[in-house]
Design a protein around this motif. Structure first.
Motif, short mmCIF file in Angstrom:
data_model
loop_
_atom_site.label_atom_id
_atom_site.label_comp_id
_atom_site.label_asym_id
_atom_site.label_seq_id
_atom_site.Cartn_x
_atom_site.Cartn_y
_atom_site.Cartn_z
N LEU A 170 0.29 -0.74 0.21
CA LEU A 170 -0.26 0.07 -0.37
C LEU A 170 1.16 1.40 0.05
CD1 LEU A 170 -2.55 -0.87 2.87
CD2 LEU A 170 -2.61 -1.25 0.71
N PRO A 171 1.10 1.86 -0.46
CA PRO A 171 2.01 3.07 -0.95
C PRO A 171 1.20 4.83 -0.76
CG PRO A 171 1.45 2.32 -3.50
CD PRO A 171 0.64 1.72 -2.17
N ASP A 172 -0.39 4.39 -0.79
CA ASP A 172 -0.93 5.79 -1.25
C ASP A 172 -0.02 7.09 0.21
OD1 ASP A 172 -1.29 5.36 -2.93
OD2 ASP A 172 -3.87 4.80 -2.56
N TYR A 173 0.05 6.37 1.44
CA TYR A 173 0.62 7.01 2.46
C TYR A 173 1.96 7.48 2.17
CZ TYR A 173 2.38 8.50 7.40
OH TYR A 173 2.87 8.70 8.34
N ASP A 174 3.08 6.42 1.98
CA ASP A 174 3.66 7.68 1.03
C ASP A 174 4.12 9.12 1.01
OD1 ASP A 174 7.11 7.01 1.77
OD2 ASP A 174 6.31 6.95 -0.48
N PHE A 175 3.24 8.63 -0.43
CA PHE A 175 3.00 9.32 -1.54
C PHE A 175 2.71 10.84 -0.37
CE2 PHE A 175 -0.06 12.02 -4.12
CZ PHE A 175 1.05 11.80 -5.28
N ALA A 176 1.87 10.60 0.01
CA ALA A 176 0.74 11.31 1.03
C ALA A 176 1.80 12.48 1.96
CB ALA A 176 -0.68 11.73 1.72
N SER A 177 2.45 11.54 2.77
CA SER A 177 3.10 11.93 3.14
C SER A 177 4.85 12.75 2.76
CB SER A 177 3.97 10.52 4.36
OG SER A 177 4.78 11.07 5.28
#
Length: 450
Positions: free
Chosen positions: A209-216
């Motif tokens: 799940l990569p979306d957290y890194d994108f938002a962070s």
């Protein structure tokens, strides 16, 4: 038969953010934490996604799997490899070549031949492995692309899903990259994961799940709460598909971790600036790690190159090899270190590498044959601009030896032992299934025990 295993990797999730989330706004993670064993673990170095995911998949540091950075110099082909620091960096390195490197060449050519992925090891033993979106995917099964105009196959696990580009099964999942900022990649993963769990279609699932890194990267690691809530809902989709939370744990052992942490950065600098006009020096840098390569015409050795960074505020530690020893240098002070029978032999200022598992991680990074002669870990608050001049100043970043970049949450349910490092995850899963891990993983376990 042991329970099947689901490995959930939430890209860039810090341990502190995980611990806060399970108390407030992440019901799926909270349920897992209530029923599992939790601790803080350490990632590899440089703490960048291609390096870290390769370590998760192979149970090895970069000296074995040979992926050195997001951007590096390929000595054999005399060119820069760029896996995707930014779109501007992809263009600077050559868009077509960079896309091929990121999608195909990293697994087919760059990933070390001596490294064994968890998918290869499990399927060689007759089990079924599945992977959703994870970029280190090398397996035994050839998959044709699903998009028109692309003919090159990829070799992944038997059940293989990679951003709509490769899909071993028709699942009805939505477009992965449509509206990335709103969580479409994790939404795609949730749909595929739901399909797989409903059919009990694997023995091992890598659920990335990569979306957290994108938002962070945009907002900072402590401000991406909505993105983490979406990741939590994706995990909840697996529970729903299993018939409920308790039913999921009856059927599957679960591992939840991240590949690296993140820290807030306020200023970006060009690491190349310390070497402008100096012949034969190539700098590859992005996020919070950089590398210096000595090319034809370079008159300086690694120590002299590292010394040029003594006055560079963005450089925390410069690492290089000298004979059979490694050296960490900061502002003229040095720590010399090398492995010994009872741990590490050191001389100099030990505070230079007062970071989690820093000696072992630095040693492994320096002994990657694709690494630069000097590896640079960024100072707190700083990021190195990439080839296209892009950076995340004002948001979050990672890559350095610093604890914020290096410490990750680690939660297990149904495994015999809680991994203390991401390189211990793959061997723990293999042992769960009664599969002998590669020799390099067994030797590391013996060293830690000693």
């Amino acid at each position: 038969m042991p329970r099947k295993v689901v490995l959930v990797v939430i890209d860039g999730l810090t341990a502190s953010m995980f611990e806060s989330a399970v108390e407030r706004h992440a019901p799926a993670l909270a349920f897992l934490a209530e029923h599992g064993e939790y601790g803080r673990a350490v990632t590899t170095f440089p703490s960048l996604t291609p390096v870290c995911l390769s370590s998760l998949a192979t149970g090895a540091h970069p000296d074995v799997h040979r992926i050195p950075h997001l951007v590096w110099y390929h000595r054999g082909e005399r060119r820069v490899v760029e896996y995707g620091s930014s779109f501007a960096a992809l263009r600077a390195a050559g868009t077509r070549r960079s896309i091929l490197d990121a999608i195909f060449n990293m697994n087919e050519e760059h990933l070390g031949r001596d490294a064994v992925t968890i998918y290869e090891a499990l399927e060689d033993d007759g089990l079924v492995a599945a992977a959703v979106n994870i970029t280190c995917y090398r397996g035994r099964t050839s998959h044709r692309p699903t998009l028109p105009g692309i003919a090159r196959p990829a070799h992944g696990p038997r059940r293989f899903f990679f951003y709509n580009l490769f899909e071993s099964d028709v699942t009805g999942a939505p477009m992965a990259v449509k509206g990335r900022a709103f969580g479409s990649v994790d939404e795609y993963a949730a749909a595929v994961g739901r399909w797989l769990v409903t059919r009990d279609g694997f023995d091992f699932l890598a659920f990335y799940l990569p979306d957290y890194d994108f938002a962070s990267h945009v907002s900072g690691p402590d401000a991406a709460t909505e993105a983490l809530a979406r990741s939590d809902r994706a995990i909840g989709a697996l529970m729903d598909a299993a018939g409920g939370r308790d039913e999921l744990l009856e059927r599957y052992a679960v591992v939840v971790c991240s590949d690296h942490g993140q820290t807030r950065v306020t200023e970006a600098r060009r690491l190349q600036g310390s070497f402008d006009g100096l012949p034969g020096v190539l700098v590859t840098a992005s996020n919070r790690a950089g590398m210096l390569y000595r090319l034809d015409g370079c008159r300086l050795d690694a120590r002299q190159l590292a010394a040029r960074l003594d006055a560079e505020p963005s450089a925390d530690v410069a690492l290089f090899l000298e004979g059979d020893e490694a050296v960490a240098r900061r502002e003229g002070e040095e720590l010399v270190f090398a492995p010994a029978e009872d741990g590490w032999r050191t001389s100099g200022d030990p505070s230079l590498l007062d970071y989690p598992d820093a000696l072992a991680r630095s040693w492994a990074a320096l002994h990657n044959p694709n690494a630069g002669e000097v590896i640079v870990s960024a100072a707190p608050g700083y990021e190195f601009a990439d080839l296209g001049g892009r950076h995340h100043a004002g948001g979050g970043s990672h890559g350095s030896l610093e604890a914020g970049d290096s410490v990750v949450p680690m939660l297990t349910i149904g495994l015999d032992r809680l991994p203390e490092s991401i390189v211990e995850v793959a061997p723990a899963v293999l042992r769960h299934f009664g599969v002998e891990p590669p020799a390099y993983a067994s030797s590391r376990r013996a060293a830690r025990a000693a």
